[in-house]
Design an enzyme around this catalytic site. Structure first.
Site, PDB file in Angstrom:
ATOM      1  N   SER A   1      -7.925  -2.117   8.967  1.00  0.00           N
ATOM      2  CA  SER A   1      -8.291  -3.322   8.208  1.00  0.00           C
ATOM      3  C   SER A   1      -9.737  -3.696   8.522  1.00  0.00           C
ATOM      4  O   SER A   1     -10.238  -3.403   9.614  1.00  0.00           O
ATOM      5  CB  SER A   1      -7.371  -4.452   8.639  1.00  0.00           C
ATOM      6  OG  SER A   1      -7.944  -5.693   8.349  1.00  0.00           O
ATOM      7  N   SER A   2     -10.368  -4.412   7.591  1.00  0.00           N
ATOM      8  CA  SER A   2     -11.760  -4.828   7.808  1.00  0.00           C
ATOM      9  C   SER A   2     -11.873  -5.857   8.934  1.00  0.00           C
ATOM     10  O   SER A   2     -12.983  -6.120   9.407  1.00  0.00           O
ATOM     11  CB  SER A   2     -12.353  -5.399   6.520  1.00  0.00           C
ATOM     12  OG  SER A   2     -11.593  -6.491   6.063  1.00  0.00           O
ATOM     13  N   CYS A   3     -10.744  -6.414   9.399  1.00  0.00           N
ATOM     14  CA  CYS A   3     -10.833  -7.411  10.476  1.00  0.00           C
ATOM     15  C   CYS A   3     -11.060  -6.772  11.846  1.00  0.00           C
ATOM     16  O   CYS A   3     -11.176  -7.476  12.843  1.00  0.00           O
ATOM     17  CB  CYS A   3      -9.605  -8.308  10.496  1.00  0.00           C
ATOM     18  SG  CYS A   3      -8.124  -7.483  11.061  1.00  0.00           S
TER      19      CYS A   3
ATOM     20  N   LYS B   1      -5.184  -2.346  15.532  1.00  0.00           N
ATOM     21  CA  LYS B   1      -5.759  -1.394  14.574  1.00  0.00           C
ATOM     22  C   LYS B   1      -6.899  -0.588  15.212  1.00  0.00           C
ATOM     23  O   LYS B   1      -7.071   0.599  14.912  1.00  0.00           O
ATOM     24  CB  LYS B   1      -6.229  -2.147  13.324  1.00  0.00           C
ATOM     25  CG  LYS B   1      -5.062  -2.685  12.488  1.00  0.00           C
ATOM     26  CD  LYS B   1      -4.150  -1.545  12.048  1.00  0.00           C
ATOM     27  CE  LYS B   1      -3.021  -1.971  11.165  1.00  0.00           C
ATOM     28  NZ  LYS B   1      -2.189  -0.834  10.734  1.00  0.00           N
TER      29      LYS B   1
ATOM     30  N   TYR C   1      -4.127  -8.534  15.645  1.00  0.00           N
ATOM     31  CA  TYR C   1      -3.956  -7.459  14.655  1.00  0.00           C
ATOM     32  C   TYR C   1      -5.114  -6.462  14.782  1.00  0.00           C
ATOM     33  O   TYR C   1      -4.916  -5.243  14.771  1.00  0.00           O
ATOM     34  CB  TYR C   1      -3.939  -8.100  13.265  1.00  0.00           C
ATOM     35  CG  TYR C   1      -3.721  -7.169  12.116  1.00  0.00           C
ATOM     36  CD1 TYR C   1      -2.469  -6.608  11.876  1.00  0.00           C
ATOM     37  CD2 TYR C   1      -4.761  -6.855  11.234  1.00  0.00           C
ATOM     38  CE1 TYR C   1      -2.271  -5.766  10.796  1.00  0.00           C
ATOM     39  CE2 TYR C   1      -4.564  -6.022  10.156  1.00  0.00           C
ATOM     40  CZ  TYR C   1      -3.317  -5.475   9.934  1.00  0.00           C
ATOM     41  OH  TYR C   1      -3.110  -4.647   8.866  1.00  0.00           O
TER      42      TYR C   1
ATOM     43  N   VAL D   1       0.844  -1.209   0.000  1.00  0.00           N
ATOM     44  CA  VAL D   1       0.000   0.000   0.000  1.00  0.00           C
ATOM     45  C   VAL D   1       0.875   1.253   0.000  1.00  0.00           C
ATOM     46  O   VAL D   1       0.597   2.219  -0.712  1.00  0.00           O
ATOM     47  CB  VAL D   1      -0.949   0.014   1.219  1.00  0.00           C
ATOM     48  CG1 VAL D   1      -1.811   1.261   1.205  1.00  0.00           C
ATOM     49  CG2 VAL D   1      -1.823  -1.221   1.217  1.00  0.00           C
TER      50      VAL D   1
ATOM     51  N   LEU E   1      -6.619  -6.480   0.526  1.00  0.00           N
ATOM     52  CA  LEU E   1      -5.971  -5.813  -0.610  1.00  0.00           C
ATOM     53  C   LEU E   1      -5.048  -6.772  -1.352  1.00  0.00           C
ATOM     54  O   LEU E   1      -4.555  -7.738  -0.781  1.00  0.00           O
ATOM     55  CB  LEU E   1      -5.167  -4.617  -0.110  1.00  0.00           C
ATOM     56  CG  LEU E   1      -5.960  -3.568   0.681  1.00  0.00           C
ATOM     57  CD1 LEU E   1      -5.015  -2.554   1.312  1.00  0.00           C
ATOM     58  CD2 LEU E   1      -6.979  -2.875  -0.216  1.00  0.00           C
TER      59      LEU E   1
ATOM     60  N   HIS F   1      -1.421 -13.452   2.044  1.00  0.00           N
ATOM     61  CA  HIS F   1      -2.880 -13.451   1.959  1.00  0.00           C
ATOM     62  C   HIS F   1      -3.303 -14.386   0.830  1.00  0.00           C
ATOM     63  O   HIS F   1      -2.469 -14.905   0.081  1.00  0.00           O
ATOM     64  CB  HIS F   1      -3.390 -12.026   1.700  1.00  0.00           C
ATOM     65  CG  HIS F   1      -3.259 -11.134   2.890  1.00  0.00           C
ATOM     66  ND1 HIS F   1      -2.237 -10.225   3.016  1.00  0.00           N
ATOM     67  CD2 HIS F   1      -3.996 -11.029   4.014  1.00  0.00           C
ATOM     68  CE1 HIS F   1      -2.364  -9.595   4.175  1.00  0.00           C
ATOM     69  NE2 HIS F   1      -3.421 -10.061   4.804  1.00  0.00           N
TER      70      HIS F   1
ATOM     71  N   TRP G   1      -6.758 -23.609   1.092  1.00  0.00           N
ATOM     72  CA  TRP G   1      -6.949 -23.826   2.536  1.00  0.00           C
ATOM     73  C   TRP G   1      -8.435 -23.720   2.869  1.00  0.00           C
ATOM     74  O   TRP G   1      -9.138 -22.854   2.341  1.00  0.00           O
ATOM     75  CB  TRP G   1      -6.216 -22.761   3.346  1.00  0.00           C
ATOM     76  CG  TRP G   1      -4.717 -22.838   3.268  1.00  0.00           C
ATOM     77  CD1 TRP G   1      -3.967 -23.807   2.656  1.00  0.00           C
ATOM     78  CD2 TRP G   1      -3.790 -21.898   3.818  1.00  0.00           C
ATOM     79  NE1 TRP G   1      -2.638 -23.527   2.800  1.00  0.00           N
ATOM     80  CE2 TRP G   1      -2.507 -22.358   3.516  1.00  0.00           C
ATOM     81  CE3 TRP G   1      -3.928 -20.709   4.544  1.00  0.00           C
ATOM     82  CZ2 TRP G   1      -1.352 -21.668   3.902  1.00  0.00           C
ATOM     83  CZ3 TRP G   1      -2.791 -20.018   4.926  1.00  0.00           C
ATOM     84  CH2 TRP G   1      -1.518 -20.505   4.622  1.00  0.00           C
TER      85      TRP G   1
ATOM     86  N   ASP H   1     -10.680 -21.442   8.162  1.00  0.00           N
ATOM     87  CA  ASP H   1     -11.491 -20.619   7.250  1.00  0.00           C
ATOM     88  C   ASP H   1     -11.446 -19.143   7.648  1.00  0.00           C
ATOM     89  O   ASP H   1     -11.615 -18.263   6.817  1.00  0.00           O
ATOM     90  CB  ASP H   1     -12.960 -21.059   7.328  1.00  0.00           C
ATOM     91  CG  ASP H   1     -13.311 -22.113   6.289  1.00  0.00           C
ATOM     92  OD1 ASP H   1     -12.501 -22.332   5.359  1.00  0.00           O
ATOM     93  OD2 ASP H   1     -14.399 -22.705   6.414  1.00  0.00           O
TER      94      ASP H   1
HETATM   95  O1  GFB Z   1      -6.319 -13.713   2.812  1.00  0.00           O
HETATM   96  P1  GFB Z   1      -6.410 -14.524   4.058  1.00  0.00           P
HETATM   97  O2  GFB Z   1      -5.172 -15.162   4.547  1.00  0.00           O
HETATM   98  O3  GFB Z   1      -6.970 -13.635   5.208  1.00  0.00           O
HETATM   99  O4  GFB Z   1      -7.468 -15.714   3.822  1.00  0.00           O
HETATM  100  P2  GFB Z   1      -8.323 -13.347   6.026  1.00  0.00           P
HETATM  101  C1  GFB Z   1      -8.737 -15.489   3.272  1.00  0.00           C
HETATM  102  C2  GFB Z   1      -9.465 -16.812   3.104  1.00  0.00           C
HETATM  103  O5  GFB Z   1      -8.821 -17.562   2.057  1.00  0.00           O
HETATM  104  C3  GFB Z   1      -9.473 -17.740   4.323  1.00  0.00           C
HETATM  105  C4  GFB Z   1      -8.610 -18.901   2.473  1.00  0.00           C
HETATM  106  O6  GFB Z   1     -10.737 -18.356   4.427  1.00  0.00           O
HETATM  107  C5  GFB Z   1      -8.396 -18.765   3.981  1.00  0.00           C
HETATM  108  O7  GFB Z   1      -8.596 -20.018   4.627  1.00  0.00           O
HETATM  109  N1  GFB Z   1      -7.492 -19.478   1.719  1.00  0.00           N
HETATM  110  C6  GFB Z   1      -7.598 -20.506   0.822  1.00  0.00           C
HETATM  111  C7  GFB Z   1      -6.187 -19.152   1.796  1.00  0.00           C
HETATM  112  N2  GFB Z   1      -6.406 -20.856   0.363  1.00  0.00           N
HETATM  113  C8  GFB Z   1      -5.494 -20.019   0.953  1.00  0.00           C
HETATM  114  C9  GFB Z   1      -4.075 -19.908   0.840  1.00  0.00           C
HETATM  115  O8  GFB Z   1      -3.394 -20.658   0.152  1.00  0.00           O
HETATM  116  N3  GFB Z   1      -3.489 -18.912   1.579  1.00  0.00           N
HETATM  117  C10 GFB Z   1      -4.226 -18.076   2.374  1.00  0.00           C
HETATM  118  N4  GFB Z   1      -3.589 -17.115   3.053  1.00  0.00           N
HETATM  119  N5  GFB Z   1      -5.569 -18.187   2.508  1.00  0.00           N
HETATM  120  C11 GFB Z   1      -6.648 -11.737   7.159  1.00  0.00           C
HETATM  121  C12 GFB Z   1      -6.336 -11.366   8.586  1.00  0.00           C
HETATM  122  O9  GFB Z   1      -7.749 -12.564   7.246  1.00  0.00           O
HETATM  123  O10 GFB Z   1      -7.019 -10.649   6.346  1.00  0.00           O
HETATM  124  C13 GFB Z   1      -5.556 -10.124   8.694  1.00  0.00           C
HETATM  125  O11 GFB Z   1      -5.723 -12.468   9.196  1.00  0.00           O
HETATM  126  C14 GFB Z   1      -6.037  -9.020   7.771  1.00  0.00           C
HETATM  127  O12 GFB Z   1      -5.580  -9.678  10.008  1.00  0.00           O
HETATM  128  C15 GFB Z   1      -6.230  -9.519   6.371  1.00  0.00           C
HETATM  129  O13 GFB Z   1      -7.241  -8.465   8.256  1.00  0.00           O
HETATM  130  C16 GFB Z   1      -6.789  -8.472   5.433  1.00  0.00           C
HETATM  131  O14 GFB Z   1      -9.244 -12.515   5.205  1.00  0.00           O
HETATM  132  O15 GFB Z   1      -8.958 -14.563   6.598  1.00  0.00           O
END
Ligand code: GFB
Length: 314
Positions: free
Chosen positions: A113-115, A146, A142, A22, A172, A185, A208, A275
């Site tokens: 963040s939206s979390c 925030k 986190y 960003v 993002l 992410h 995942w 999830d």
């Molecule tokens: O993007 P992500 O890691 O963050 O995961 P969050 C979003 C969704 O994608 C979850 C699934 O349901 C994950 O289980 N997913 C599927 C995967 N395959 C994968 C993979 O290979 N890698 C990852 N990383 N996810 C984060 C927060 O939450 O979002 C932070 O932990 C922050 O604090 C960020 O707010 C924007 O949306 O779940």
């Protein structure tokens, strides 16, 4: 269209965290404004250290400050290193916001963040859902840091009349993203997995969790554009959601990424991975009312992210 309340013209603008996704998008976007952008590397000033953050702010003496600097990561990183995510993000927010007050910065924008919202907040999530329920456990560390940042901005506004505002972007993605599969992410992870599966001639790639959670996404360049807009038109204590206003399931996202990358195999699910929150679509009403809408659609944005991956990471 909202009226401008702050002009960046001729101003000295500090972007904290300019090497992040960003921060670098903000530096690119600010080249279109008639202002001077100033930055500092972590070697020059470690923002987690109060004395270094204060010395930096005293040296730079910026008129305006953007704070995208943060320790960020995907769901597994957040869940694995709670101390780092809470401590480092609290320190960065507290050090920079207080130091900005000390040197009388005219305007500051803090990024969250939206979390920050409760795990089961009504959808689409409006800004007033903050602190109305329990957080999602995988990223509450986190989120608490925030939320503290939002409250610091409000407190310095209330007690000292500072024009400090906060923006809460959705998930993002874009150029400069982190492609480490353990810490990234979901979008960079899916791009890399689809690319490697295609290159290897694999029969499938694995995502995942169940694939059923829903997520909203915004390209980093759109986010930077929205932040510059908010800096110019917004001056209220309440934070503002920054999103696209649309979401999709992780499975649908994975299939879209597979199309963009050109991988035609199957999709497998690793149910041992979390999830996270079931859905976090944010209301875009406040930002729309302030005159901003996104310009980069998801498919187009994914192509751009994949191009960057091919040039820089593949
Ligand atoms: O993007 P992500 O890691 O963050 O995961 P969050 C979003 C969704 O994608 C979850 C699934 O349901 C994950 O289980 N997913 C599927 C995967 N395959 C994968 C993979 O290979 N890698 C990852 N990383 N996810 C984060 C927060 O939450 O979002 C932070 O932990 C922050 O604090 C960020 O707010 C924007 O949306 O779940």
């Amino acid at each position: 269209m909202a009226e401008a309340v702050y002009s960046l013209k001729g101003k000295r603008v500090y972007v904290a965290g300019h090497r992040g996704m960003v921060g670098s998008a903000l530096v690119r976007r600010l080249t279109r404004e008639d202002c001077e952008v100033v930055t500092a590397t972590r070697q020059e000033a470690d923002l987690i250290r109060q004395s270094e953050a204060e010395a930096l702010m005293a040296r730079l003496k910026p008129d305006a400050v953007f704070i995208p600097a943060a320790k960020v990561g995907g769901i597994l990183a957040n869940d694995t290193w709670p101390a780092g995510f809470l401590y480092e993000n609290l320190m960065i927010a507290a050090n920079l916001i207080h130091a900005a007050h000390q040197v009388e910065v005219e305007k500051l924008l803090f990024l969250g963040s939206s979390c920050i919202y409760p795990k089961l907040a009504p959808q689409p999530i409006t800004e007033d859902a903050l602190l109305t329920g329990p957080l999602e456990p995988t990223n509450e560390w986190y989120a608490i840091a925030k939320i503290a940042g939002i409250k610091l901005c409000q407190a310095y506004r209330k007690e000292h009349g500072r024009d400090f505002i906060s923006a809460m972007p959705t998930n993002l993605y874009g150029p400069g993203d982190n492609y480490n599969l353990q810490t990234s992410h979901v979008i960079p992870a899916l791009i890399r997995k689809a690319h490697e599966a295609r290159e290897a001639g694999a029969a499938s790639m694995t995502i995942w969790g169940t694939g059923s959670p829903m997520r909203e996404f915004l390209h980093a360049d759109d986010c930077a554009d929205a932040l510059v807009h908010l800096m110019q038109v917004y001056s209220e204590p309440g934070h503002v959601n920054v999103g696209s206003g649309e979401d999709l399931t992780i499975e649908a996202l994975a299939r879209l990424v597979m199309k963009v990358v050109g991988f035609e195999g199957d999709l497998e699910k690793d149910l041992s991975k979390p999830d996270g929150t079931p859905r976090k679509l944010m209301s875009a009403d406040r930002l729309r009312a302030l005159g901003w809408t996104p310009k980069i659609g998801l498919r187009e944005g994914l192509k751009d992210a994949y191009d960057w991956f091919l040039k820089n990471q593949a």
